[in-house]
Design an enzyme around this catalytic site. Sequence first.
Site, PDB file in Angstrom:
ATOM      1  N   GLY A 176       8.231  27.507  27.158  1.00 36.52           N
ATOM      2  CA  GLY A 176       9.683  27.642  27.105  1.00 36.52           C
ATOM      3  C   GLY A 176      10.174  27.747  25.676  1.00 36.52           C
ATOM      4  N   HIS A 177       9.455  28.534  24.876  1.00 34.61           N
ATOM      5  CA  HIS A 177       9.834  28.732  23.479  1.00 34.61           C
ATOM      6  C   HIS A 177       9.147  29.990  22.937  1.00 34.61           C
ATOM      7  CE1 HIS A 177       6.087  26.325  23.207  1.00 34.61           C
ATOM      8  NE2 HIS A 177       5.823  27.146  22.200  1.00 34.61           N
ATOM      9  N   ALA A 178       9.528  30.370  21.730  1.00 35.82           N
ATOM     10  CA  ALA A 178       8.880  31.459  20.995  1.00 35.82           C
ATOM     11  C   ALA A 178       8.614  30.968  19.583  1.00 35.82           C
ATOM     12  CB  ALA A 178       9.767  32.704  20.960  1.00 35.82           C
ATOM     13  N   ARG A 209       7.360  32.477  25.691  1.00 37.94           N
ATOM     14  CA  ARG A 209       6.327  32.190  26.674  1.00 37.94           C
ATOM     15  C   ARG A 209       6.679  30.955  27.474  1.00 37.94           C
ATOM     16  NH1 ARG A 209       3.282  30.971  22.217  1.00 37.94           N
ATOM     17  NH2 ARG A 209       4.536  32.644  21.403  1.00 37.94           N
TER      18      ARG A 209
END
Length: 136
Positions: free
Chosen positions: A51-53, A98
């Site tokens: 839940g981040h990039a 992702r």
Amino acid sequence: MSIDLCKVMDLPIHKDPRGNLTAIEGGIHIPFEIQRVYYLYDVPGGSERGGHAHKGLHQLIIAMSGSFDVVLDDGKDKRRVHLNRSYQGLYVCPMIWRTIDNFSSGSVLMVLASNKYTEDDYYREYSDFMRARWQA
């Protein structure tokens, strides 16, 4: 960056009747030097991770045991990749959002990363990621 740059990579397998061995060398088997290794385990059923990039971090994600799905999102296209082989890794380049889900029981996810941890490298809000993605 595009999700087209993210790909499943076969890692070397040294076969032996006593058990197989896979060794990974940064800059040789993967397209970056390894600065950090971490792993996830005991993930409760139905949970989602990621839940981040990352702004500049390159990663190789490996299913050491069990299986899980990685959903890649470059701000335009999305792709789901199922990982379930310890001799394969998913290369994820910078600027790809992702999420990881669909963990099987007893799964272990290992990440090889190009840099040491720094909070400044993260986009934790999708809206911030999208703003940065389309300003570039």
